[in-house]
Design an enzyme around this catalytic site. Sequence first.
Site, mmCIF file in Angstrom:
data_model
loop_
_atom_site.group_PDB
_atom_site.id
_atom_site.type_symbol
_atom_site.label_atom_id
_atom_site.label_comp_id
_atom_site.label_asym_id
_atom_site.label_seq_id
_atom_site.Cartn_x
_atom_site.Cartn_y
_atom_site.Cartn_z
ATOM 1 N N GLU A 100 -62.003 5.341 -39.732
ATOM 2 C CA GLU A 100 -60.548 5.188 -40.173
ATOM 3 C C GLU A 100 -60.309 5.805 -41.586
ATOM 4 O O GLU A 100 -59.196 6.285 -41.708
ATOM 5 C CB GLU A 100 -60.044 3.473 -40.335
ATOM 6 C CG GLU A 100 -58.689 3.204 -40.381
ATOM 7 C CD GLU A 100 -58.241 3.111 -42.023
ATOM 8 O OE1 GLU A 100 -56.873 3.155 -42.102
ATOM 9 O OE2 GLU A 100 -59.104 3.049 -42.882
ATOM 10 N N ASP B 271 -65.878 0.981 -40.273
ATOM 11 C CA ASP B 271 -66.297 1.967 -41.591
ATOM 12 C C ASP B 271 -65.615 1.269 -42.507
ATOM 13 O O ASP B 271 -64.636 0.631 -42.886
ATOM 14 C CB ASP B 271 -65.916 3.510 -41.179
ATOM 15 C CG ASP B 271 -64.534 3.660 -41.091
ATOM 16 O OD1 ASP B 271 -63.746 3.014 -40.580
ATOM 17 O OD2 ASP B 271 -64.195 4.667 -41.889
HETATM 18 ZN ZN LIG Z 1 -58.786 -0.524 -44.233
#
Ligand SMILES: [Zn+2]
Length: 374
Positions: A145, A84
């Site tokens: 993340e 992401d």
């Molecule tokens: Zn990163």
Amino acid sequence: MGYTRGLVNQERITNLLMELCATDSASRQERLMADKLKPMLSELGFAVHEDDAGSKVGGNTGNLSARLPGTSGGEPLLFSSHMDRVTPGMGVKPRIEGEYVVSDGSTILGADDAAGLAAIIEAVRVLKERNLPHPVIELGITICEEVGLLGAQHLDYSWFTAKSGFVLDSSGPVGEIVTQAPSSAKLNATFRGKAAHAGVAPEKGISAIQIAARAIAGMKLLRIDSETTANIGSIMAEGRTNIVPETCTLAAETRSLDKTKLEAQIAHMTDSMEAAAAELGGTVEVEVVRSNTGINLAADSAPVTRAQRAAESIGATPRLASTGGGSDANIFNGNGIATAVLGVGYEEIHSTRERMPVAQLAHLAEWTLAIILD
Ligand SMILES: [Zn+2]
């Protein structure tokens, strides 16, 4: 074994980075990126598995766990980057400008963390085309993340055999090895006193604001020591001046590179609030949320010494560093895989000025390869 320099194909990895950056991805919307990566990894010989983390976090894609069988002995190694990216990260049009890969300025570039993904893939491409013997290579390619390490929290750690890991996701230059990151906790407190008419019978009331103020006055805050910090981010109570306030809420955080010190600071802040409530005859409820486990890797631990030797072998300067932030490595460490975070060399991440120096990108792949061949 050991690394022979000059094997990484700079043009190939630059093209791969641009291809990955041009692939739409966002937290909870990593579908296109996963579908791009899966066949690439399969073609290199990885067994690839997508888990169901996406459905657990409200996304459309799971984490990718992948394993490449070893062709030599040596301990299995884990590498990780995330799929992401922050917004605006859709419709990225990457291009080369001088020594850098950049976006057109209307979006971020997404080198965070496509540069890490590209480096891992390029390193394995070199292994394959040169038939270089290597240990088992495992990948944990995560979702979400950027929105709180959500993907890493849902990885199946029993699947991994590696005890040493490397997360390619730090903004330092190639050669930087992050070995320390704080553990942290949030404290949400609700003070309760007793309402009363402030003019007619204040002695019948207990001021929740006064309890909070006394608690804070007795608290050690901000810089506690070289490894520990604490801060109150909000304090809220709203009411009329003619009513003794019945409730007041407070939100605070504390971080430390040392878990014992973190627990001590949490206890200190909680004690201070409870003592103030007891003194003034009110109550306090404190909710403690430990958000992530920290990183505290010894300088002589396996992943650190391996990354250091590898950095030296590619002519980079190894430098151990600590960070105030978190990364997926926090979660890997908390699940028993000693994991360092490697400097990727991307610049101005999380902004539309984000850029990736082409030389650093190739150097990152060389470093990854050298870690494998160490
Ligand atoms: Zn990163």
